[in-house]
Write a protein that holds these residues in place. Structure first.
Motif, mmCIF file in Angstrom:
data_model
loop_
_atom_site.group_PDB
_atom_site.id
_atom_site.type_symbol
_atom_site.label_atom_id
_atom_site.label_comp_id
_atom_site.label_asym_id
_atom_site.label_seq_id
_atom_site.Cartn_x
_atom_site.Cartn_y
_atom_site.Cartn_z
ATOM 1 N N LYS A 71 -10.892 -4.580 -1.836
ATOM 2 C CA LYS A 71 -10.340 -4.395 -0.494
ATOM 3 C C LYS A 71 -8.820 -4.235 -0.505
ATOM 4 O O LYS A 71 -8.278 -3.387 0.224
ATOM 5 N N TYR A 72 -8.127 -5.010 -1.347
ATOM 6 C CA TYR A 72 -6.661 -5.068 -1.279
ATOM 7 C C TYR A 72 -5.953 -4.390 -2.453
ATOM 8 O O TYR A 72 -4.718 -4.340 -2.459
ATOM 9 N N CYS A 73 -6.691 -3.901 -3.427
ATOM 10 C CA CYS A 73 -6.061 -3.308 -4.612
ATOM 11 C C CYS A 73 -6.490 -1.856 -4.810
ATOM 12 O O CYS A 73 -6.801 -1.426 -5.928
ATOM 13 N N GLN A 74 -6.523 -1.111 -3.738
ATOM 14 C CA GLN A 74 -6.884 0.306 -3.852
ATOM 15 C C GLN A 74 -5.724 1.091 -4.458
ATOM 16 O O GLN A 74 -4.564 0.848 -4.143
ATOM 17 N N SER B 267 -0.541 -6.185 -10.369
ATOM 18 C CA SER B 267 -0.013 -4.989 -9.700
ATOM 19 C C SER B 267 0.149 -5.224 -8.208
ATOM 20 O O SER B 267 1.136 -4.787 -7.599
ATOM 21 N N ARG B 268 -0.811 -5.952 -7.615
ATOM 22 C CA ARG B 268 -0.733 -6.258 -6.184
ATOM 23 C C ARG B 268 0.498 -7.133 -5.891
ATOM 24 O O ARG B 268 1.202 -6.908 -4.901
ATOM 25 N N ILE C 87 -0.429 0.122 -3.989
ATOM 26 C CA ILE C 87 -0.145 -0.120 -5.404
ATOM 27 C C ILE C 87 0.096 1.240 -6.065
ATOM 28 O O ILE C 87 -0.806 2.077 -6.135
ATOM 29 N N ASP C 88 1.309 1.449 -6.537
ATOM 30 C CA ASP C 88 1.679 2.730 -7.134
ATOM 31 C C ASP C 88 1.595 2.663 -8.651
ATOM 32 O O ASP C 88 1.401 1.596 -9.247
ATOM 33 N N LEU C 89 1.795 3.826 -9.275
ATOM 34 C CA LEU C 89 1.696 3.929 -10.727
ATOM 35 C C LEU C 89 2.693 3.013 -11.427
ATOM 36 O O LEU C 89 2.373 2.355 -12.423
ATOM 37 N N ASN C 90 3.915 2.951 -10.917
ATOM 38 C CA ASN C 90 4.940 2.101 -11.561
ATOM 39 C C ASN C 90 4.588 0.614 -11.496
ATOM 40 O O ASN C 90 4.940 -0.154 -12.387
ATOM 41 N N HIS C 91 3.846 0.212 -10.457
ATOM 42 C CA HIS C 91 3.434 -1.187 -10.354
ATOM 43 C C HIS C 91 2.403 -1.528 -11.433
ATOM 44 O O HIS C 91 2.482 -2.585 -12.074
#
Length: 509
Positions: free
Chosen positions: A445-448, A478-479, A490-494
């Protein structure tokens, strides 16, 4: 006539009402106690007798029977002294009739009749309130730990004589003034500004504190692992009132709240030595008490030199790290203590400490077997439950003598508090508080993530042969990193940064 007085007995952090029935009849003078009292309670016969006499009151030379109901449950502790004395004095008429159904008493008596500090006072008061008790008498020395408990009238008393005079309406006692504005003193003698260099490690520690992620620091002796670890409490937000009550309850049961202590509002930092026994770390004993993992509840459990701890103690951390509770099963019963802690661990890479960190003057002296044997002391399942594992590299002479002002703990804590608030809002309808606690449904739910990020994560998963749990750890990290950047997505750099904090996932380690 039988006099019935209410008191409280604890079983773990919970408790139950004990009805103390006192019966005084003519006959050969004898003082019997029934209803499964422990040896401490049985010894109270002499304390109660002498305390009553030294308070200037009459002790009956009669046949006295005191029953502790319910009779099938074991009763423990010297805090029954006061209600036993009140029951006897009420029965013989030294105390006038009063409504005993809504009043409870707790307190240990000295031979002089003084009421002394009683451990476990806070959970007893909370239990009394939950069972409908309206008023409770407690030792005066315990007032600080219960000063924020409302919806029950608390009378702090110093002597048995004082209680008797009050119940006979001969004197007045002011009830404890309740204050929900607990003091939050966040002044520490340690600060992150004292740590030179180690920017990568500091960033990892901030992520650890922001998302409540367990962390393992791997490196040679003198690299700064302990220095960083002991400063983690300085960047954690103060406890909420509810969290403070939870923590203070556990410390009160353990007898670690002094008579001058108030609520514990700073996240506790527990640092058991590696020679500590299994019971000291996990909890237990003849009368099972909370161990270090419970005393670290809502705080930090620091295990320095992780492989040196007993294997059974480390393996016993598995369930508490997942569930946030420790269940201690004994013949006397099952005791459950909360143990939701942030695990901070450090270790050397080998017995001599220099494997992988060789310098001209200090080289690893261990052979392959010794290195493998040392690292195997920490099992895979334990390492798998640690979100962050980083290498602490030795800093240079230039970094040590740098005049650059390092960031203070207050500055870092301000950022951590903002991330905690983001998580509080996110999980307000969930049964969790931090990103590290997310289950599969929460992660979904929160880490798409975007398709590009997903492709990158797939390559990492295949190249490093990650387990499903390791993949979930990366997503949780990452989140948290995204929250620190105030990013909803959540982006690639994260994700790329999160992978850097998982060195034990790499094949070269």
């Amino acid at each position: 006539m039988i006099s019935t007085i209410n008191s409280i007995s604890l079983h773990g952090v919970e408790g139950f009402i004990v009805k103390i029935e006192a019966d005084v009849q003519n006959g050969i003078p004898v003082f019997n106690m029934v209803g499964l009292p422990d040896i401490t309670i049985k010894e109270s016969k002499d304390r109660v007798r002498v305390a009553i006499k030294n308070s200037g009151l009459e002790f009956p030379l009669s046949r006295i029977i005191v029953n502790f109901a319910p009779a099938h449950l074991k009763k423990e502790g010297p805090h029954f002294d006061l209600p036993i004395a009140i029951g006897i004095l009420h029965n013989i008429g030294s105390i006038k009739s009063f409504d005993t159904s809504s009043i409870a008493f707790i307190g240990e008596l000295s031979l002089s009749g003084d009421i002394t500090y009683t451990k476990g006072c806070l959970p007893m008061v909370l239990e009394a309130r939950s069972k409908g008790i309206k008023e409770i008498f407690i030792p005066f020395d315990n007032i600080n730990e219960v000063s924020s408990i409302d919806n029950i009238v608390i009378y702090p008393v110093k002597t048995l004589k004082e209680v008797v005079l009050f119940l006979n309406k001969e004197i007045s006692i002011n009830p404890l003034k309740i204050s929900r504005n607990i003091s939050r003193n966040l002044n520490f003698h340690l600060d992150f500004s004292e740590v030179k260099g180690q920017s990568f490690a500091k960033r990892a520690v901030e992520i650890c504190a922001s998302g409540n992620h367990n962390i393992l620091m791997l490196g040679p002796p003198g690299g700064g692992k302990t220095m960083l670890s002991k400063r983690i409490p300085t960047i954690l937000p103060s406890l909420t009132v509810e969290e403070a009550i939870e923590v203070t309850k556990i410390h009160s049961i353990s007898g670690k709240c002094s008579n001058k202590s108030e609520f514990i509002t700073i996240p506790p930092f527990r640092e058991p030595h590696h020679t500590a026994s299994f019971s000291a770390i996990i909890g237990g004993g003849v009368n099972p008490l909370p161990g270090e993992i419970s005393l670290a509840h809502n705080g930090v459990l620091y295990l320095d030199e992780l492989p040196e701890y007993k294997r059974e103690s480390l393996e016993a951390l598995r369930e508490p790290m997942e569930s946030g509770n420790i269940i201690i099963s004994r013949a006397k019963g099952i005791y459950t203590y909360p143990s939701r802690f942030l695990l901070v661990a450090s270790m050397n890479p080998c017995k001599c400490g220099y494997y992988g960190y060789d310098t001209i003057n200090k080289q690893c002296r261990c052979n392959d077997y010794e290195i493998k044997n040392y690292l195997s002391k920490v099992s895979g399942p334990i390492l798998d439950r640690i979100d962050i594992h980083i290498s602490i590299e030795p800093i240079s002479y230039k970094e040590i003598n740098s005049t650059k002002n390092e960031e203070s703990s207050i500055s870092i804590r301000n950022r951590v508090e903002k991330v905690h608030e983001i998580q509080r809002i996110r999980f307000i309808n969930e049964n969790i508080k931090f990103n590290s606690e997310m289950q599969t449904s929460h992660i979904k739910k929160y880490c798409q993530i975007s398709k590009e990020t997903n492709n990158f994560l797939e390559d990492i998963f295949n190249n490093l042969s990650l387990s499903t749990r390791s993949l979930n750890k990366i997503l949780k990290l990452s989140r948290t990193i995204a929250d620190m950047d105030l990013s909803d997505s959540i982006d690639l750099n994260h994700v790329a940064e999160a992978v850097q904090y998982r060195i034990l996932d790499r094949k070269s380690i």
